[in-house]
Enzyme design. Sequence first.
Site, PDB file in Angstrom:
ATOM      1  N   TYR A 189       1.119  -1.633  -0.102  1.00 26.82           N
ATOM      2  CA  TYR A 189       0.159   0.621   0.279  1.00 26.82           C
ATOM      3  C   TYR A 189       0.813   1.221   0.056  1.00 26.82           C
ATOM      4  CZ  TYR A 189      -4.250  -2.660   1.215  1.00 26.82           C
ATOM      5  OH  TYR A 189      -5.002  -3.712   0.912  1.00 26.82           O
ATOM      6  N   LYS A 235      -0.910  -7.755  -2.729  1.00 17.89           N
ATOM      7  CA  LYS A 235      -2.486  -7.952  -2.855  1.00 17.89           C
ATOM      8  C   LYS A 235      -2.059  -6.197  -2.950  1.00 17.89           C
ATOM      9  CE  LYS A 235      -4.732  -7.458   1.354  1.00 17.89           C
ATOM     10  NZ  LYS A 235      -6.949  -7.268   1.257  1.00 17.89           N
ATOM     11  N   LYS A 240      -4.227  -2.432  -4.359  1.00 16.78           N
ATOM     12  CA  LYS A 240      -5.149  -2.038  -5.030  1.00 16.78           C
ATOM     13  C   LYS A 240      -5.762  -1.653  -6.985  1.00 16.78           C
ATOM     14  CE  LYS A 240      -5.827  -0.177  -0.522  1.00 16.78           C
ATOM     15  NZ  LYS A 240      -6.689   0.065   0.283  1.00 16.78           N
ATOM     16  N   GLY A 243     -11.019  -2.848  -1.091  1.00 19.53           N
ATOM     17  CA  GLY A 243     -11.721  -1.378  -0.607  1.00 19.53           C
ATOM     18  C   GLY A 243     -13.412  -1.321  -0.509  1.00 19.53           C
TER      19      GLY A 243
HETATM   20  P1  FBP Z   1     -11.462  -4.903   2.019  1.00 23.63           P
HETATM   21  O1  FBP Z   1     -11.656  -5.929   0.618  1.00 23.63           O
HETATM   22  O2  FBP Z   1     -12.058  -4.458   3.024  1.00 23.63           O
HETATM   23  O3  FBP Z   1     -10.449  -3.478   0.961  1.00 23.63           O
HETATM   24  O4  FBP Z   1     -10.453  -5.471   2.786  1.00 23.63           O
HETATM   25  C1  FBP Z   1      -8.887  -5.598   1.915  1.00 23.63           C
HETATM   26  C2  FBP Z   1      -7.993  -5.348   3.703  1.00 23.63           C
HETATM   27  O5  FBP Z   1      -6.294  -5.071   2.793  1.00 23.63           O
HETATM   28  C3  FBP Z   1      -7.864  -5.669   4.316  1.00 23.63           C
HETATM   29  O6  FBP Z   1      -6.938  -6.845   4.414  1.00 23.63           O
HETATM   30  C4  FBP Z   1      -7.383  -4.363   5.333  1.00 23.63           C
HETATM   31  O7  FBP Z   1      -8.261  -4.477   6.577  1.00 23.63           O
HETATM   32  C5  FBP Z   1      -7.921  -3.342   5.078  1.00 23.63           C
HETATM   33  O8  FBP Z   1      -7.801  -3.485   3.093  1.00 23.63           O
HETATM   34  C6  FBP Z   1      -6.873  -2.056   5.093  1.00 23.63           C
HETATM   35  O9  FBP Z   1      -7.784  -0.819   4.595  1.00 23.63           O
HETATM   36  P2  FBP Z   1      -6.932   0.248   4.508  1.00 23.63           P
HETATM   37  O10 FBP Z   1      -7.196   0.867   3.041  1.00 23.63           O
HETATM   38  O11 FBP Z   1      -8.017   1.388   5.300  1.00 23.63           O
HETATM   39  O12 FBP Z   1      -6.088   0.314   5.049  1.00 23.63           O
END
Ligand code: FBP
Length: 249
Positions: free
Chosen positions: A142, A173, A175, A200
């Site tokens: 991320y 993993k 986005k 997301g």
């Molecule tokens: P979602 O599919 O609900 O977005 O979950 C994926 C995830 O990576 C979770 O594993 C984690 O808790 C969350 O998103 C983190 O989200 P953020 O982008 O707010 O940090």
Amino acid sequence: MVDLSKITTNGKAIYLAYDHGIEHGPVDLKGKSIDPNYILSLAVRGGYNAVVLQKGIAEKYYPAYQEKIPLIVKLNGKTRLVKGEPLSGQICSVAEAVELGASAVGYTVYLGSQHEAKMFKEFSQIEQEAEKYNLAVIGWMYPRGKGVKDDDSPEITAYAARVGLELGADIVKIKYCGSKECFIQAVKAAGKTKVVLSGGPKISDKEFLEIVKNIMAAGAIGIAVGRNVWQRENPLEITQKIKEIVFSN
Ligand code: FBP
């Protein structure tokens, strides 16, 4: 290369993420989803390849499901209450995850954060440990922090995927960056590291399934999502539709 067969089906995978209790708090866990048993049972009935849990929930709830579904233990986490540059510190060791029955481990790297170096270091130690157990390591890649202007731009998404490859992740993993074309670049950048979609916030069925189609067409191996499944009235129905896309490719 680590053996991914325990957490894939013909090389494809759907993972149900449920580490939101730390990341977002109960605000995300509306209705039935506050109950870990509801999620675990959903993961089993939906035929997910694995469920993603933090160690506390794994310890207290997973034993009853151990024979039914593989576990991915998330090794770090942070709440949304901390302000400033993001740092997600390790809260569970690889050895503990193995003890809990994990078939793989996950770790979030906030690339671009001023604390990136600390997360890189923890990630590399996790890699070394996981290798001893032949466990897959999944990088939640991320881009985040003051230095990151546009965290879902095509360049940054491909960069995140590439950093996962460079760090030694077996799966990244990432986005969605808005189109099949830009996801193709991210998959290319990830090289031999497999790519799964991070979901997301909840969007419409139609929009979400379109994204799943695009990432699969781009070469991803599947998804690792939470809210777009378990925040729905009928999570098994969307699961079925997701499976038709992921496993038909
Ligand atoms: P979602 O599919 O609900 O977005 O979950 C994926 C995830 O990576 C979770 O594993 C984690 O808790 C969350 O998103 C983190 O989200 P953020 O982008 O707010 O940090």
